[in-house]
Scaffold this motif. Structure first.
Motif, PDB file in Angstrom:
ATOM      1  N   UNK A 205       2.058-125.073 -21.402  1.00 15.61           N
ATOM      2  CA  UNK A 205       1.708-125.872 -22.581  1.00 15.61           C
ATOM      3  C   UNK A 205       2.125-125.175 -23.875  1.00 15.61           C
ATOM      4  N   UNK A 206       2.577-123.937 -23.753  1.00 21.25           N
ATOM      5  CA  UNK A 206       2.979-123.196 -24.950  1.00 21.25           C
ATOM      6  C   UNK A 206       4.473-123.390 -25.174  1.00 21.25           C
ATOM      7  N   UNK A 207       4.775-123.832 -26.381  1.00 23.82           N
ATOM      8  CA  UNK A 207       6.149-124.165 -26.737  1.00 23.82           C
ATOM      9  C   UNK A 207       6.700-123.011 -27.572  1.00 23.82           C
ATOM     10  N   UNK A 208       7.479-122.152 -26.909  1.00 22.03           N
ATOM     11  CA  UNK A 208       7.994-120.967 -27.595  1.00 22.03           C
ATOM     12  C   UNK A 208       9.347-120.552 -27.012  1.00 22.03           C
ATOM     13  N   UNK A 209      10.415-121.153 -27.519  1.00 24.16           N
ATOM     14  CA  UNK A 209      11.749-120.808 -27.010  1.00 24.16           C
ATOM     15  C   UNK A 209      12.097-119.335 -27.243  1.00 24.16           C
ATOM     16  N   UNK A 210      11.425-118.686 -28.192  1.00 24.36           N
ATOM     17  CA  UNK A 210      11.742-117.280 -28.502  1.00 24.36           C
ATOM     18  C   UNK A 210      11.103-116.282 -27.545  1.00 24.36           C
ATOM     19  N   UNK A 211      10.388-116.787 -26.515  1.00 26.74           N
ATOM     20  CA  UNK A 211       9.684-115.849 -25.632  1.00 26.74           C
ATOM     21  C   UNK A 211       9.913-116.127 -24.166  1.00 26.74           C
ATOM     22  N   UNK A 212       9.439-115.217 -23.328  1.00 34.17           N
ATOM     23  CA  UNK A 212       9.582-115.375 -21.873  1.00 34.17           C
ATOM     24  C   UNK A 212       8.387-114.725 -21.196  1.00 34.17           C
ATOM     25  N   UNK A 213       8.235-115.021 -19.896  1.00 35.88           N
ATOM     26  CA  UNK A 213       7.194-114.337 -19.116  1.00 35.88           C
ATOM     27  C   UNK A 213       7.666-114.227 -17.679  1.00 35.88           C
ATOM     28  N   UNK A 214       7.005-113.363 -16.915  1.00 35.68           N
ATOM     29  CA  UNK A 214       7.242-113.339 -15.476  1.00 35.68           C
ATOM     30  C   UNK A 214       6.573-114.555 -14.848  1.00 35.68           C
ATOM     31  N   UNK A 215       7.160-115.085 -13.770  1.00 34.56           N
ATOM     32  CA  UNK A 215       6.595-116.272 -13.109  1.00 34.56           C
ATOM     33  C   UNK A 215       5.841-115.895 -11.843  1.00 34.56           C
ATOM     34  N   UNK A 216       5.703-114.593 -11.569  1.00 38.49           N
ATOM     35  CA  UNK A 216       5.134-114.207 -10.259  1.00 38.49           C
ATOM     36  C   UNK A 216       3.941-113.259 -10.375  1.00 38.49           C
ATOM     37  N   UNK A 217       3.264-113.297 -11.526  1.00 36.98           N
ATOM     38  CA  UNK A 217       2.116-112.392 -11.684  1.00 36.98           C
ATOM     39  C   UNK A 217       1.083-112.703 -10.592  1.00 36.98           C
ATOM     40  N   UNK A 218       0.641-111.661  -9.923  1.00 39.58           N
ATOM     41  CA  UNK A 218      -0.356-111.823  -8.857  1.00 39.58           C
ATOM     42  C   UNK A 218       0.244-112.031  -7.477  1.00 39.58           C
ATOM     43  N   UNK A 219       1.564-111.874  -7.344  1.00 40.27           N
ATOM     44  CA  UNK A 219       2.221-112.249  -6.081  1.00 40.27           C
ATOM     45  C   UNK A 219       1.649-111.527  -4.863  1.00 40.27           C
ATOM     46  N   UNK A 220       1.296-110.250  -5.025  1.00 39.43           N
ATOM     47  CA  UNK A 220       0.780-109.516  -3.859  1.00 39.43           C
ATOM     48  C   UNK A 220      -0.534-110.115  -3.369  1.00 39.43           C
ATOM     49  N   UNK A 221      -1.427-110.422  -4.334  1.00 39.99           N
ATOM     50  CA  UNK A 221      -2.736-110.970  -3.965  1.00 39.99           C
ATOM     51  C   UNK A 221      -2.591-112.387  -3.427  1.00 39.99           C
ATOM     52  N   UNK A 222      -1.690-113.159  -4.029  1.00 39.30           N
ATOM     53  CA  UNK A 222      -1.472-114.535  -3.567  1.00 39.30           C
ATOM     54  C   UNK A 222      -0.942-114.512  -2.126  1.00 39.30           C
ATOM     55  N   UNK A 223      -0.008-113.609  -1.833  1.00 43.37           N
ATOM     56  CA  UNK A 223       0.529-113.492  -0.465  1.00 43.37           C
ATOM     57  C   UNK A 223      -0.590-113.132   0.508  1.00 43.37           C
ATOM     58  N   UNK A 224      -1.457-112.205   0.075  1.00 48.95           N
ATOM     59  CA  UNK A 224      -2.601-111.821   0.920  1.00 48.95           C
ATOM     60  C   UNK A 224      -3.513-113.014   1.190  1.00 48.95           C
ATOM     61  N   UNK A 225      -3.776-113.785   0.128  1.00 51.64           N
ATOM     62  CA  UNK A 225      -4.681-114.940   0.285  1.00 51.64           C
ATOM     63  C   UNK A 225      -4.067-115.994   1.200  1.00 51.64           C
ATOM     64  N   UNK A 226      -2.752-116.176   1.099  1.00 53.60           N
ATOM     65  CA  UNK A 226      -2.100-117.187   1.929  1.00 53.60           C
ATOM     66  C   UNK A 226      -2.027-116.762   3.384  1.00 53.60           C
ATOM     67  N   UNK A 227      -1.983-115.441   3.621  1.00 53.35           N
ATOM     68  CA  UNK A 227      -1.913-114.939   4.984  1.00 53.35           C
ATOM     69  C   UNK A 227      -3.254-115.088   5.715  1.00 53.35           C
ATOM     70  N   UNK A 228      -4.309-115.297   4.957  1.00 52.18           N
ATOM     71  CA  UNK A 228      -5.648-115.374   5.537  1.00 52.18           C
ATOM     72  C   UNK A 228      -5.885-116.647   6.323  1.00 52.18           C
TER      73      UNK A 228
END
Ligand code: AMP
Ligand code: GLY
Length: 426
Positions: free
Chosen positions: A403-426
């Motif tokens: 929802x944030x409109x900021x062409x001058x910026x970027x972010x990682x799209x995978x924050x939390x990937x290790x925990x998410x993988x763990x949760x999905x493996x459960x």
């Protein structure tokens, strides 16, 4: 009570947000602050490096408690000068802040008091350091002794990389921070950030978190101050927390007392959870940024009461409670970070993002210009959400980011990937 908060990053916005909810608070002041903090605090314009100016501001504004966010003022002795002026402060003395300010100090303390950490040697000239590197072989880790804004560590996977890191540091590539160098064993395991509130004698375990230091998805690219974090860190089970307190945190408090530098404030241990158990990578003498943002979202108890407990040496009888929900924060950075970030680009949609349930948007490097929010630093926003699982918190945080409109910026799209993988493996 009137409180002055020192700092102006995402960490301080999260601290201001939590402090502002305290029944003990009359008025919050902040120096230098940022536009997000301005919602909760009166911003002060004095130079934080001028300790007499800090003291004068406290006297003029009846401030009886100062909370120091970043490490630099602590390493420069701000807590000592405030204490000497009779003003209560949250944060360690200059001598105790050496735990962060000097890697060599911390390594020697670990050796003397048997605190588990990577094997190491210290050097003040390149020749001897290179001999040691050749003897030990790669992978190996080369660290500048002093504060180097997160750039003082080279994890060298090859001998060549290790040797050129030694040369870079002794050739002044990191300024005075590299005049003394620690060379240490490469540890294998999963990393976690652990926080303990300390009052000189007692330590109160706070929560755990996992940081994402690399700039790119999949943990690639150069190191940054941190591109996102989540709490709790699944690797820090109750048993691992108990071992960390018993084997690392409490022995450190005892050691600091024995050295005549009791540690008060928050001890932030960067840990490697190895096959043999938790080992210390490094200490910081303040909250992590962006780890603080996720901790504050999960804290049930009053932050101001806890920080006063540290300053007043009353932690022995205190406890800290946390919501079971996970929290996750995504850092939005200006294009160019961690090199030279582009400044002045306009950011829209922050209010839309923070209107989502369980979402807060913490400001870091922002400024206000002609009624708009613009980027003024490298790390600019920390978009933070809670959820029943890390997966849920991640989904909400990215919904807010989108929802944030900021062409001058970027972010990682995978924050939390290790925990998410763990949760999905459960
Ligand atoms: P630091 O600035 O000390 O937190 O180090 C930056 C990063 O380097 C850490 O988060 C680790 O990923 C890595 N690192 C530092 N020391 C070691 C070590 N002895 N073994 C393996 N990785 C390390
Ligand atoms: N996020 C790591 C730090 O605050 O040092």
């Amino acid at each position: 009570m009137n409180v002055l908060l020192i700092g102006g990053g995402g960490r301080e916005h999260a601290l201001a947000w939590a402090l502002s909810a305290s029944p003990l608070l009359t008025a919050l002041h902040c120096a230098p602050g940022n536009p997000g903090i301005a919602e909760f605090a009166t911003l002060a314009g004095f130079d934080v490096a001028d300790h007499q100016a800090v003291i004068a501001y406290c006297r003029q504004n009846q401030i009886t408690f100062v909370v120091v966010g970043p490490e630099a003022p602590l390493v420069a002795g701000l807590a000592d000068d405030l204490s000497a002026a009779g003003i209560k402060v949250f944060g360690p003395s200059k001598a105790a802040a050496q735990l962060e300010g000097s890697k060599g100090f911390t390594k020697d303390l670990c050796r003397e008091f048997n605190i588990p950490t990577a094997a190491y040697e210290r050097f003040t000239e390149a020749g001897a350091a290179k001999d040691y590197v050749r003897r030990m072989g790669a992978p190996i880790v080369i660290k500048a002794d002093g504060l180097a804004a997160g750039k003082g560590v080279v994890v060298a996977m090859t001998l060549d990389e290790a040797l050129s890191a030694v040369d870079m540091m002794f050739d002044g590539g990191l300024g005075a921070a590299g005049a003394s160098v620690v060379v240490e064993e490469f540890m294998i395991g999963e990393e976690a950030s652990f926080f303990a509130l300390c009052d000189g004698d007692h330590a109160l375990a706070l929560a755990t978190a996992q940081d994402h230091k690399r700039v790119g998805d999949g943990d690639t690219g150069p190191n940054t101050g941190g591109m996102g974090a989540y709490s709790p860190a699944p690797v820090m089970t109750e048993a691992m927390v108990a071992r960390t307190m018993a084997e690392i945190i409490r022995p450190t408090l005892e050691a600091m007392k024995a050295k005549g530098h009791p540690f008060k404030g928050v001890l932030f241990a960067g840990l490697m959870i190895t096959a043999e158990g938790p080992k210390l990578i490094e200490y910081n003498c303040r909250f992590g940024d962006p780890e603080c943002q996720v901790l504050m979202m999960r804290l049930k108890d009053d932050l101001l009461t806890l920080l006063l407990g540290s300053a007043d040496r009353q932690l022995a009888t205190m406890s800290a409670r946390w919501y079971d929900d996970a929290a996750l924060t995504v850092v939005m950075a200006a294009n160019g970070y961690p090199g030279t970030p582009e400044k002045g680009t306009v950011i829209r949609g922050i209010d839309r993002a923070r209107a989502l349930d369980g979402v807060e948007v913490f400001h870091a490097g922002t400024a206000e210009k002609d009624g708009a929010i613009v980027a003024s630093g490298g790390r600019v926003l920390a978009v933070t959400a809670t959820g029943a699982t890390v997966t849920e918190a991640q989904r909400k945080a990215y919904a807010a980011v989108d929802l944030i409109d900021w062409p001058g910026g970027f972010c990682r799209r995978d924050i939390g990937w290790q925990a998410v993988a763990r949760e999905q493996a459960r």
